[in-house]
Scaffold this motif. Structure first.
Motif, PDB file in Angstrom:
ATOM      1  N   LEU A  58       0.536  -0.880  -0.263  1.00 35.56           N
ATOM      2  CA  LEU A  58       1.746  -1.690  -0.424  1.00 35.56           C
ATOM      3  C   LEU A  58       2.800  -1.185   0.542  1.00 35.56           C
ATOM      4  O   LEU A  58       2.913   0.018   0.781  1.00 35.56           O
ATOM      5  CB  LEU A  58       2.244  -1.610  -1.864  1.00 35.56           C
ATOM      6  N   ARG A  59       3.592  -2.103   1.098  1.00 33.00           N
ATOM      7  CA  ARG A  59       4.530  -1.735   2.156  1.00 33.00           C
ATOM      8  C   ARG A  59       5.911  -2.305   1.903  1.00 33.00           C
ATOM      9  O   ARG A  59       6.082  -3.328   1.234  1.00 33.00           O
ATOM     10  CB  ARG A  59       4.030  -2.252   3.517  1.00 33.00           C
ATOM     11  N   SER A  60       6.895  -1.623   2.490  1.00 29.55           N
ATOM     12  CA  SER A  60       8.242  -2.172   2.527  1.00 29.55           C
ATOM     13  C   SER A  60       8.281  -3.279   3.561  1.00 29.55           C
ATOM     14  O   SER A  60       7.364  -3.435   4.367  1.00 29.55           O
ATOM     15  CB  SER A  60       9.248  -1.081   2.910  1.00 29.55           C
ATOM     16  N   SER A  61       9.341  -4.059   3.565  1.00 28.44           N
ATOM     17  CA  SER A  61       9.437  -5.147   4.537  1.00 28.44           C
ATOM     18  C   SER A  61       9.556  -4.626   5.957  1.00 28.44           C
ATOM     19  O   SER A  61       9.324  -5.352   6.918  1.00 28.44           O
ATOM     20  CB  SER A  61      10.640  -6.049   4.219  1.00 28.44           C
ATOM     21  N   ALA A  62       9.901  -3.343   6.135  1.00 26.58           N
ATOM     22  CA  ALA A  62       9.968  -2.747   7.465  1.00 26.58           C
ATOM     23  C   ALA A  62       8.609  -2.295   7.958  1.00 26.58           C
ATOM     24  O   ALA A  62       8.478  -1.856   9.099  1.00 26.58           O
ATOM     25  CB  ALA A  62      10.941  -1.568   7.462  1.00 26.58           C
ATOM     26  N   GLY A  63       7.573  -2.378   7.099  1.00 21.00           N
ATOM     27  CA  GLY A  63       6.235  -2.011   7.506  1.00 21.00           C
ATOM     28  C   GLY A  63       5.785  -0.648   7.050  1.00 21.00           C
ATOM     29  O   GLY A  63       4.641  -0.252   7.302  1.00 21.00           O
ATOM     30  N   LEU A  64       6.640   0.109   6.377  1.00 24.33           N
ATOM     31  CA  LEU A  64       6.288   1.457   5.941  1.00 24.33           C
ATOM     32  C   LEU A  64       5.492   1.415   4.641  1.00 24.33           C
ATOM     33  O   LEU A  64       5.805   0.643   3.725  1.00 24.33           O
ATOM     34  CB  LEU A  64       7.544   2.300   5.738  1.00 24.33           C
ATOM     35  N   SER A  65       4.479   2.260   4.572  1.00 26.54           N
ATOM     36  CA  SER A  65       3.694   2.378   3.345  1.00 26.54           C
ATOM     37  C   SER A  65       4.567   2.933   2.226  1.00 26.54           C
ATOM     38  O   SER A  65       5.277   3.920   2.406  1.00 26.54           O
ATOM     39  CB  SER A  65       2.507   3.312   3.584  1.00 26.54           C
ATOM     40  N   LEU A  66       4.542   2.273   1.075  1.00 26.75           N
ATOM     41  CA  LEU A  66       5.351   2.716  -0.057  1.00 26.75           C
ATOM     42  C   LEU A  66       4.743   3.962  -0.697  1.00 26.75           C
ATOM     43  O   LEU A  66       3.526   4.145  -0.674  1.00 26.75           O
ATOM     44  CB  LEU A  66       5.460   1.609  -1.100  1.00 26.75           C
ATOM     45  N   PRO A  67       5.580   4.819  -1.263  1.00 30.98           N
ATOM     46  CA  PRO A  67       5.061   6.030  -1.911  1.00 30.98           C
ATOM     47  C   PRO A  67       4.055   5.684  -3.006  1.00 30.98           C
ATOM     48  O   PRO A  67       4.274   4.765  -3.797  1.00 30.98           O
ATOM     49  CB  PRO A  67       6.320   6.688  -2.489  1.00 30.98           C
ATOM     50  N   ALA A  68       2.958   6.421  -3.026  1.00 29.59           N
ATOM     51  CA  ALA A  68       1.951   6.233  -4.070  1.00 29.59           C
ATOM     52  C   ALA A  68       2.289   7.114  -5.264  1.00 29.59           C
ATOM     53  O   ALA A  68       2.811   8.216  -5.104  1.00 29.59           O
ATOM     54  CB  ALA A  68       0.572   6.598  -3.536  1.00 29.59           C
ATOM     55  N   PHE A  69       2.019   6.629  -6.451  1.00 28.25           N
ATOM     56  CA  PHE A  69       2.204   7.487  -7.621  1.00 28.25           C
ATOM     57  C   PHE A  69       1.159   7.136  -8.673  1.00 28.25           C
ATOM     58  O   PHE A  69       0.716   5.998  -8.783  1.00 28.25           O
ATOM     59  CB  PHE A  69       3.618   7.365  -8.201  1.00 28.25           C
ATOM     60  N   ALA A  70       0.735   8.141  -9.403  1.00 31.35           N
ATOM     61  CA  ALA A  70      -0.203   7.965 -10.511  1.00 31.35           C
ATOM     62  C   ALA A  70       0.391   8.616 -11.749  1.00 31.35           C
ATOM     63  O   ALA A  70       1.229   9.515 -11.661  1.00 31.35           O
ATOM     64  CB  ALA A  70      -1.563   8.587 -10.184  1.00 31.35           C
ATOM     65  N   VAL A  71      -0.041   8.155 -12.896  1.00 31.85           N
ATOM     66  CA  VAL A  71       0.394   8.700 -14.184  1.00 31.85           C
ATOM     67  C   VAL A  71      -0.833   9.218 -14.913  1.00 31.85           C
ATOM     68  O   VAL A  71      -1.846   8.507 -15.038  1.00 31.85           O
ATOM     69  CB  VAL A  71       1.109   7.626 -15.027  1.00 31.85           C
ATOM     70  N   TRP A  72      -0.758  10.448 -15.398  1.00 26.85           N
ATOM     71  CA  TRP A  72      -1.854  11.044 -16.155  1.00 26.85           C
ATOM     72  C   TRP A  72      -1.788  10.611 -17.622  1.00 26.85           C
ATOM     73  O   TRP A  72      -0.703  10.484 -18.193  1.00 26.85           O
ATOM     74  CB  TRP A  72      -1.777  12.561 -16.099  1.00 26.85           C
ATOM     75  N   SER A  73      -2.950  10.441 -18.221  1.00 31.23           N
ATOM     76  CA  SER A  73      -2.998  10.281 -19.671  1.00 31.23           C
ATOM     77  C   SER A  73      -2.697  11.635 -20.311  1.00 31.23           C
ATOM     78  O   SER A  73      -2.919  12.682 -19.702  1.00 31.23           O
ATOM     79  CB  SER A  73      -4.380   9.787 -20.107  1.00 31.23           C
TER      80      SER A  73
ATOM     81  N   ALA B 246      11.669   2.362   7.002  1.00 31.61           N
ATOM     82  CA  ALA B 246      10.534   1.619   6.985  1.00 31.61           C
ATOM     83  C   ALA B 246      10.888   1.830   8.038  1.00 31.61           C
ATOM     84  O   ALA B 246      11.525   1.532   7.655  1.00 31.61           O
ATOM     85  CB  ALA B 246      10.994   0.999   8.144  1.00 31.61           C
TER      86      ALA B 246
ATOM     87  N   ASN C 155      15.220  -0.948   3.484  1.00 25.04           N
ATOM     88  CA  ASN C 155      13.888  -1.518   3.606  1.00 25.04           C
ATOM     89  C   ASN C 155      13.558  -2.218   2.304  1.00 25.04           C
ATOM     90  O   ASN C 155      13.082  -1.616   1.357  1.00 25.04           O
ATOM     91  CB  ASN C 155      12.850  -0.430   3.889  1.00 25.04           C
ATOM     92  N   GLY C 156      13.815  -3.561   2.199  1.00 21.70           N
ATOM     93  CA  GLY C 156      13.514  -4.263   0.979  1.00 21.70           C
ATOM     94  C   GLY C 156      12.027  -4.305   0.728  1.00 21.70           C
ATOM     95  O   GLY C 156      11.230  -4.337   1.635  1.00 21.70           O
ATOM     96  N   SER C 157      11.616  -4.350  -0.509  1.00 24.80           N
ATOM     97  CA  SER C 157      10.206  -4.414  -0.846  1.00 24.80           C
ATOM     98  C   SER C 157      10.086  -4.958  -2.244  1.00 24.80           C
ATOM     99  O   SER C 157      11.067  -5.133  -2.956  1.00 24.80           O
ATOM    100  CB  SER C 157       9.564  -3.036  -0.755  1.00 24.80           C
ATOM    101  N   VAL C 158       8.844  -5.250  -2.650  1.00 21.53           N
ATOM    102  CA  VAL C 158       8.624  -5.732  -4.003  1.00 21.53           C
ATOM    103  C   VAL C 158       8.836  -4.634  -5.019  1.00 21.53           C
ATOM    104  O   VAL C 158       8.992  -4.900  -6.197  1.00 21.53           O
ATOM    105  CB  VAL C 158       7.207  -6.319  -4.135  1.00 21.53           C
ATOM    106  N   VAL C 159       8.802  -3.400  -4.621  1.00 23.53           N
ATOM    107  CA  VAL C 159       9.203  -2.326  -5.524  1.00 23.53           C
ATOM    108  C   VAL C 159      10.702  -2.201  -5.391  1.00 23.53           C
ATOM    109  O   VAL C 159      11.209  -1.851  -4.343  1.00 23.53           O
ATOM    110  CB  VAL C 159       8.518  -1.002  -5.150  1.00 23.53           C
ATOM    111  N   ARG C 160      11.422  -2.496  -6.454  1.00 21.99           N
ATOM    112  CA  ARG C 160      12.857  -2.639  -6.390  1.00 21.99           C
ATOM    113  C   ARG C 160      13.532  -1.385  -5.857  1.00 21.99           C
ATOM    114  O   ARG C 160      13.268  -0.288  -6.308  1.00 21.99           O
ATOM    115  CB  ARG C 160      13.427  -2.929  -7.779  1.00 21.99           C
ATOM    116  N   ARG C 161      14.369  -1.625  -4.849  1.00 29.05           N
ATOM    117  CA  ARG C 161      15.320  -0.651  -4.346  1.00 29.05           C
ATOM    118  C   ARG C 161      14.653   0.568  -3.707  1.00 29.05           C
ATOM    119  O   ARG C 161      15.267   1.625  -3.606  1.00 29.05           O
ATOM    120  CB  ARG C 161      16.283  -0.155  -5.437  1.00 29.05           C
ATOM    121  N   VAL C 162      13.444   0.449  -3.306  1.00 28.76           N
ATOM    122  CA  VAL C 162      12.876   1.507  -2.470  1.00 28.76           C
ATOM    123  C   VAL C 162      13.397   1.276  -1.076  1.00 28.76           C
ATOM    124  O   VAL C 162      13.207   0.209  -0.526  1.00 28.76           O
ATOM    125  CB  VAL C 162      11.337   1.462  -2.454  1.00 28.76           C
TER     126      VAL C 162
END
Length: 720
Positions: free
Chosen positions: A103-118, A18, A8-15
């Motif tokens: 944000l989604r992969s080209s297959a339509g799947l929602s990409l994993p969400a992630f946050a970073v703590w200070s 989908a 499943n190609g996406s703008v997030v590389r190599r995820v």
């Protein structure tokens, strides 16, 4: 997913390969109580389930951040929100920031969400698509403010927070204006068709949803099939840095570009990359999951070995040799902070892929069970995307839990005692309704060859002396089973309307196409035999449907057995047109087609084409077929769809601009509701009196009449 479409190609590389009105906890801002307990478990309720992802624990372990994502059929969009909650669970989560368009992969799947703590636990940083821009946002953990930190003419691809929390580094590619200009130039000058152009779809210009807008796409040159990436996605990363104290942004020199530790840098020279891994960058250790065992004709080796490597200069692996980690289906691994322990997840195929979590002390060798679940217990992923795992501190896990009959919720699990505490349950109303009205049970059975299969069974209420019909979805059954793996077959709704539903997990994936398909057929046949012999279903009224690989097994079952009275598919199967279009990619596609399906061109391997190709077996199709196909794939299905339609055996709907997995809420609702109507028509002889559906039923009645004229006896005409 179809074997050629696993990447499943996406703008997030190599995820790789989908949804959702909040139904409870009205105390939270934005949470809507829209339906009452006891109301029908409708497709809309299942589509508007709240999904949760990305739990990450603060540095001091006192808080956890996570994101919710919910479909709105009324607005045909999704709402995503970041929350922060105290891990003691004494107060509800705080809404700290909008998550933007998912944000989604080209297959339509929602990409994993992630946050970073200070480092001080005051802020979370996350990537979000807002107002047509993908940028990095910062939200205060107390919910007092949220604002964008980047204002770049290009969308942010990735970001890293410095260890001291004072600098944010982020990367971008081509600017949004450059991408739009390139698309417009192609529109005016013509698109040059080469191996990168996805020609097997309805349109080439701005046909795919990329970063919240329709955009022109290309095939991913690094992918192994028809995965897509945006135009100009090959433009190299440009890194920038923001001083978080002054707000000033500058370009980074090549020598300044951050180079986070990778698995390659953690392994000794010559060591092959493991299947999955977890890095402990503080202590320079890596936990490894390695595929082992006799692979035979399987796509991957059957076993998994858990080991650790204590430093790059130490080539010795310490293997976990305790019983709970030997010959187990280990699927995920993490390092427990500040300890000698590895936390790992087992997804047990004998228990319907139910997940359990264990602790392994790498020095003592001791392994302890932390928690056992009847469903998923992870970072919120249902599909094949790599899951980052639960939020983890030195004392507890914070996981997204989801069972076959219970929607996602956030749970805290004590690492010492295993005590589980629900922190946040936005789907409580739906969970209560399903639990009260629609019990689900795990089935285990064996076929004639002794192969074990598992599935989740929704038993319909009996309305008379005759056993109910059965609907089968064959693919995967992870977590909450809202609408099958493909999202278009509402299992609980079927059962509520008197059609029992069974979701079957596929077995070990073989490279031999005929063996792979026959295994699916055997699973279906043995399940029908099991349920019919116990009087739980009527074997003369069985329907089947699914997406992708599930579509392949559905149609294989349809033309290799008399088990089915009605079928429903979405997406394409391998066809001569797909092969022709794929061959433009060159030897990568041709080699894969030979390896996965044992196919060359139709002239090179005519017997295999006749054996497995749907278009060569249309005369064997006796059950009617509903085809609800995404526009990006429907061309590949026309080789079979048109002849079946002309023979009054198929009804075809194409969903504009839809990718492999449909995700627009209204399209999903239409597909779900039509599937309910379809199987009720053929399996129960029922028609919805809604006047807007007259034309739909006129087509289906004509199909039924032609079936009767051919001497076939559709199940629905037999009466209840």
């Amino acid at each position: 997913m179809n074997s050629l479409q696993k990447g499943n190609g996406s703008v997030v590389r190599r995820v790789k390969l989908a949804t959702i009105h909040l139904l409870a906890l009205g105390v939270l801002s934005g949470v809507v109580v829209s339906l009452h307990a006891g109301e029908a478990i409708s497709p809309r309720r299942l589509i508007e389930v709240v999904d949760i992802s990305g739990p990450v624990v603060s540095p001091d372990s006192s808080q956890v951040a996570f994101r919710t994502e919910q479909a709105s059929v009324a607005r045909n969009t999704y709402d995503s929100v970041w929350y922060v909650q105290n891990t003691d669970g004494k107060t509800p989560p705080r809404r700290v920031g909008e998550g933007g368009v998912p944000l989604r992969s080209s297959a339509g799947l929602s990409l994993p969400a992630f946050a970073v703590w200070s480092p001080d636990g005051r802020w979370i940083y996350y990537r979000a698509l807002m107002d047509g821009k993908v940028g990095v946002w910062r939200a205060s953990a107390d919910g007092s403010s949220a604002k964008p930190l980047t204002n770049d003419p290009a969308d942010v691809r990735n970001f890293l927070l410095s260890a001291d929390g004072k600098t944010l580094n982020y990367s971008v590619g081509a600017t949004r204006d450059e991408v739009i200009a390139a698309e417009q130039s192609e529109y005016e000058r013509g698109i040059h068709v080469d191996s990168s152009v996805p020609i097997g779809q309805g349109d080439l210009f701005r046909s795919g949803n990329v970063e919240g807008r329709l955009a022109t796409q290309r095939l991913d040159v690094l992918g192994d099939g028809f995965a897509r990436v945006p135009l100009l996605s090959g433009v190299p990363d440009r890194w920038k840095a923001i001083d978080l104290l002054t707000g000033k942004t500058r370009d980074l020199e090549a020598s300044e570009v951050p180079s986070p530790q990778t698995i390659a840098s953690a392994l000794p020279k010559g060591e092959s990359k493991p299947w999955r891994y977890a890095l402990d960058t503080v202590n320079h250790r890596v936990a490894l999951l390695t595929r082992v065992g006799d692979q035979g004709d399987l796509v991957q080796k059957p076993g998994v070995e858990l080991s650790v490597l204590l430093g790059k200069n130490s080539p010795r692996h310490i293997e976990c040799q305790a019983e709970p980690c030997v010959n187990k289906a280990i699927s995920g691994v993490q390092w427990k902070p500040g300890s000698e322990e590895v936390v790992y997840t087992v997804s047990d195929p004998a228990e319907g892929m139910a997940q359990s979590i264990f602790r392994w002390n790498v020095k003592s060798g001791e392994v302890r069970l932390v928690a056992r679940s009847a469903g998923l217990l992870n970072g919120g992923q249902r599909y094949g995307l790599e899951d980052p795992g639960c939020g983890l501190s030195s004392t507890a896990l914070v996981c997204v839990a989801a069972d076959a009959n219970r929607p996602p919720r956030v749970e805290k699990i004590d690492l010492e005692t295993g005590k589980r505490q629900v922190l946040f349950d936005p789907n409580a109303s739906l969970a209560a309704d399903i639990s009260a009205d629609m019990p689900v049970k795990l089935l285990r059975w064996k076929d004639a060859k002794g192969r074990l299969f598992t599935g989740q069974f929704f038993a319909a209420r009996r309305t008379g002396d005759r056993p109910p019909p059965l609907f089968i979805a064959y693919y995967l059954c992870p977590g909450f089973l809202r609408s099958g793996y493909g999202g278009e077959w509402p299992l609980a709704t079927f059962a509520e309307h008197g059609i029992s539903a069974l979701c079957i997990n596929y077995g070990p994936f073989s490279f031999d196409a005929v063996e792979r398909y026959n295994q699916g057929l055997s699973a279906v046949k043995s399940a029908v035999d099991l349920l019919a012999s116990s009087g739980e279903i009527d074997r003369t009224r069985v329907g089947m449907g699914e997406l992708s690989f599930g579509t392949e097994i559905t149609m294989w079952t349809a033309f290799n057995s008399d088990l089915l009275a009605a079928t429903s598919i979405t997406g394409a199967l391998l066809s001569r047109s797909m092969y022709l279009h794929g061959s433009l990619k060159g030897k990568e596609f041709i080699s894969r087609a030979h390896k996965v399906w044992q196919l060359g061109s139709p002239d090179e391997t005519p017997e295999q084409w006749k054996r497995i190709g749907l278009e060569f077996n249309l005369d064997k199709i006796r059950s009617p077929v509903l085809m609800q196909v995404p526009e990006q794939e429907y061309v590949w299905l026309l080789d079979s769809a048109v002849p079946l339609m002309l023979d009054h055996k198929a009804d075809l709907y194409v969903f504009p601009q839809a990718p492999h997995f449909k995700f627009q809420p209204r399209q999903l609702l239409a597909a779900n509701e039509r599937n309910v109507d379809w199987f009720r028509f053929w399996l129960q002889d029922y028609e919805d009196p809604d006047p807007e559906k007259k034309s739909q039923y006129a087509v289906w009645r004509e199909m039924k009449a032609h079936a009767s004229n051919r001497g076939e006896n559709p199940a629905g005409s037999r009466g209840d």
